[in-house]
Scaffold this active site. Structure first.
Site, mmCIF file in Angstrom:
data_model
loop_
_atom_site.group_PDB
_atom_site.id
_atom_site.type_symbol
_atom_site.label_atom_id
_atom_site.label_comp_id
_atom_site.label_asym_id
_atom_site.label_seq_id
_atom_site.Cartn_x
_atom_site.Cartn_y
_atom_site.Cartn_z
ATOM 1 N N GLN A 272 0.820 -1.198 0.000
ATOM 2 C CA GLN A 272 0.000 0.000 0.000
ATOM 3 C C GLN A 272 0.861 1.258 0.000
ATOM 4 O O GLN A 272 2.063 1.208 0.247
ATOM 5 C CB GLN A 272 -0.912 0.009 1.227
ATOM 6 C CG GLN A 272 -0.178 -0.159 2.548
ATOM 7 C CD GLN A 272 -1.054 -0.687 3.640
ATOM 8 O OE1 GLN A 272 -2.274 -0.698 3.555
ATOM 9 N NE2 GLN A 272 -0.448 -1.149 4.724
ATOM 10 N N ASP A 332 -1.801 0.578 12.803
ATOM 11 C CA ASP A 332 -1.443 1.846 13.448
ATOM 12 C C ASP A 332 -1.358 1.713 14.967
ATOM 13 O O ASP A 332 -0.909 2.645 15.647
ATOM 14 C CB ASP A 332 -2.448 2.948 13.085
ATOM 15 C CG ASP A 332 -3.892 2.524 13.305
ATOM 16 O OD1 ASP A 332 -4.164 1.761 14.252
ATOM 17 O OD2 ASP A 332 -4.761 2.942 12.512
ATOM 18 N N ASP A 394 -1.084 -12.427 6.071
ATOM 19 C CA ASP A 394 -2.402 -12.160 5.519
ATOM 20 C C ASP A 394 -3.425 -12.685 6.528
ATOM 21 O O ASP A 394 -3.435 -13.872 6.856
ATOM 22 C CB ASP A 394 -2.537 -12.886 4.177
ATOM 23 C CG ASP A 394 -3.854 -12.591 3.480
ATOM 24 O OD1 ASP A 394 -4.865 -12.367 4.170
ATOM 25 O OD2 ASP A 394 -3.875 -12.605 2.238
ATOM 26 N N ALA A 395 -4.295 -11.817 7.010
ATOM 27 C CA ALA A 395 -5.255 -12.212 8.046
ATOM 28 C C ALA A 395 -6.139 -13.370 7.585
ATOM 29 O O ALA A 395 -6.495 -14.243 8.385
ATOM 30 C CB ALA A 395 -6.124 -11.010 8.442
ATOM 31 N N ASP A 415 -10.256 -4.762 12.527
ATOM 32 C CA ASP A 415 -10.034 -3.345 12.192
ATOM 33 C C ASP A 415 -9.386 -3.290 10.809
ATOM 34 O O ASP A 415 -8.234 -2.895 10.663
ATOM 35 C CB ASP A 415 -9.143 -2.696 13.251
ATOM 36 C CG ASP A 415 -9.027 -1.193 13.059
ATOM 37 O OD1 ASP A 415 -9.867 -0.618 12.338
ATOM 38 O OD2 ASP A 415 -8.080 -0.602 13.613
#
Length: 573
Positions: A272, A332, A394-395, A415
């Site tokens: 990203q 974050d 990777d979730a 999230d």
């Protein structure tokens, strides 16, 4: 005769090698323009497919048009020069067009001292904006058209060298083309995705320039007079050097004009593009830091507390045990910060991007020292807590692995970014939520950020229906986050009472985040009359269906994120 055979074979090797190189360049141009156009236009997946399809059609048109070029040697030399110029400058051209389209209204507002409530989006501003949205496809078609002419011209050059019609000429050309395209795809994945986009454009154009120079050298006798071609290639080489040195800075500054606040840091990862902006509010007030991922706002430091309180507090109030917690996404560290306030035994966080996590852990060596301190202060140095385990994965895959190993958690907080890309859609699927259900302890709670219930209503409802479909007792709630507008979340339990019932029965008192109490949370479960009318028509997001992604894209493209409140008793869309 032997010398002539050797000479012809050398020409064959050179021409077939040139086809392989320009094919690799063509493939990179396809991905480059599709990737960048998706970034600036927002709809990544539709833009990607549309651009690639358009460029393939353009290549076909170019191949047909190549028959009208009579001077095949001179035509190919000019062709490489044109592709190099257009390909090398394409990113700067697109950046400039978008920057002009979006900055002109603000410039007009400042010049004429217009009130902030006055929208400047008609006339010339509207034309520029529409042109900026169309321009990537125009450039893509032009490059595709020129690239499509390369194979027919080289095929004709090869037959001219052999002085006869070659039986397997096109087979050799297309074989080299396919292999070169495969090499180009590998270069894109292995190199181009990891470097600034302007470097990818300049590097690809440099290969076209080298092919052109080699062609000029090899066939200099057939290209006389060739002074203009040599001068053109020399000027192109100089232009590419300038772009290599200054292009990243120029595109960065042009890109910065798209943000309302001052850009203080950019981070391009394989996954990203992250941008952090800063706004100075007033003396004595803290600066506002905002995080954008791929151009979309993820949080603003002045009100992220609201979002994360609603994301985590209801689930933590509703669970009967708070020992083992799991966060999916949340690189974050802000959801992690809020969960740690409940004093759990352990918190596991799964995020695919280690560089983003490193930035918010204060470990990015390229980030300004003041910014690292500010981000660590914002998340209260959550990543340094010994109770925290960070898994870079990777979730979607990692959740399945944890479920297979029999791991359990008392609360799972998803999230994750909005489902604005098909790859993210699977993280809102029935399959994914089913696997999360296997991870929950008997009285555990799932909490999911669920986009806006008013600006993307169908997507919000689809998330709720999907969670319910896999066996959760599901509820949804909403609150106003000034930076986002009205936002929504989904919570669910597999056994026992619902989340709202558990919260209502709990003891009143302050919560660790200091922002929410039970009364506020229970009020958030209320929606307008008839809000859920038509819920049965909303599709469940089954794995591979792309239902949530489609609803989200529809809200952004067709409805422009606008909520229409119907008349009393009318059907709500």
């Amino acid at each position: 005769m032997a010398n002539e055979t050797v000479r012809v074979r050398r020409h064959d090797a050179a021409l077939i090698g040139a086809i392989g190189m320009v094919a690799a360049c063509g493939l990179v141009y396809e991905y480059l323009l599709a990737h960048y156009a998706g970034r600036i236009l927002g709809a990544v997946e539709p833009t990607l497919y549309a651009m690639i399809g358009l460029m393939i059609v353009a290549m076909g048109c170019g191949a047909l048009a190549a028959r009208w070029i009579s001077s095949i040697y001179r035509g190919f030399a000019w062709l490489e020069l044109g592709i190099g110029i257009l390909g090398g400058t394409s990113i700067l051209l697109l950046s400039g067009a978008v920057a002009l389209a979006y900055s002109l209204p603000e410039w007009l507002r400042a010049v004429y001292n217009l009130d902030a409530a006055i929208v400047v989006d008609g006339g010339l501003a509207a034309v520029l904006l529409a042109s900026a949205r169309v321009l990537p496809f125009v450039v893509g078609f032009a490059i595709g058209f020129l690239v499509g002419m390369e194979i027919p011209l080289i095929a004709r050059v090869r037959e001219h060298i052999h002085q006869r019609r070659l039986e397997h000429n096109l087979g050799a050309m297309y074989g080299a083309d396919y292999i070169g395209a495969g090499v180009g795809a590998a270069i894109w994945v292995a190199i181009c995705l990891k470097i600034p986009v302007i470097y990818a454009a300049v590097g690809t154009a440099a290969v076209n320039t080298l092919v052109g120079v080699a062609f000029l050298s090899l066939y200099r006798r057939r290209l006389r007079p060739s002074a203009r071609l040599w001068i053109g290639h020399a000027l192109l080489a100089g232009l590419l050097v300038v772009l290599a040195v200054f292009g990243t800075e120029w595109t960065t500054r042009l890109g910065d004009t798209l943000f309302q606040d001052r850009v203080v840091y950019r981070l391009q990862t394989p996954y990203q593009n992250a941008v952090i902006t800063k706004r100075h509010v007033a003396r004595g007030k803290p600066d506002v830091l905002s995080l954008y991922i791929n151009g979309r706002l993820q949080f603003a430091s002045n009100d992220e507390r609201i979002y994360h309180a609603y994301l985590t507090t209801p689930a933590m109030l509703a669970t009967y045990r708070r020992e083992r917690l799991l966060v999916l996404g949340g690189g974050d560290g802000l959801a992690l910060r809020d969960l740690l306030r409940w004093d759990p035994d352990s918190v596991t966080l799964i995020d695919i991007d280690p560089e983003l996590v490193g930035l918010f852990a204060g470990e990015d060596p390229d980030a300004p020292a003041w910014l690292s301190r500010a981000l660590v202060e914002l998340n209260e140095n959550a990543f340094a807590d010994p109770r925290v385990t960070v898994i870079q994965a990777d979730a979607f895959i990692e959740v399945e692995r944890l479920a297979a190993e029999g791991e359990t958690f008392d609360v799972v907080v998803a999230d994750l970014p909005d489902p604005g890309h098909p790859d993210l859609n699977r993280l809102y699927s029935d399959y994914f939520y089913g696997r999360i259900g296997q991870l929950l302890s008997p009285d555990g709670v799932l909490a999911v950020q669920s986009t806006s219930p008013f600006h993307a209503k169908a997507a919000f409802l689809s998330i709720g229906r999907t969670v319910s479909h896999v066996g959760f007792d599901t509820e949804q709630f909403h609150a106003n986050v000034p930076s986002f507008g009205e936002w929504g979340w989904t919570v669910g339990t597999l056994r026992g009472k619902s989340v709202s019932e558990r919260i209502a029965e709990g003891e009143a008192g302050p919560t660790p985040d200091g922002w929410l109490d039970r009364r506020q949370i229970l009020a958030a479960f209320a929606f307008p009359n008839d809000y859920y009318r038509g819920l049965d028509d909303i599709r469940i997001n089954r794995l591979g269906s792309h239902a949530v992604y489609g609803y989200h894209q529809e809200a952004l493209q067709e409805h422009r994120g606008v909520f229409f409140a119907g008349r009393s008793g009318s059907r709500q869309r």
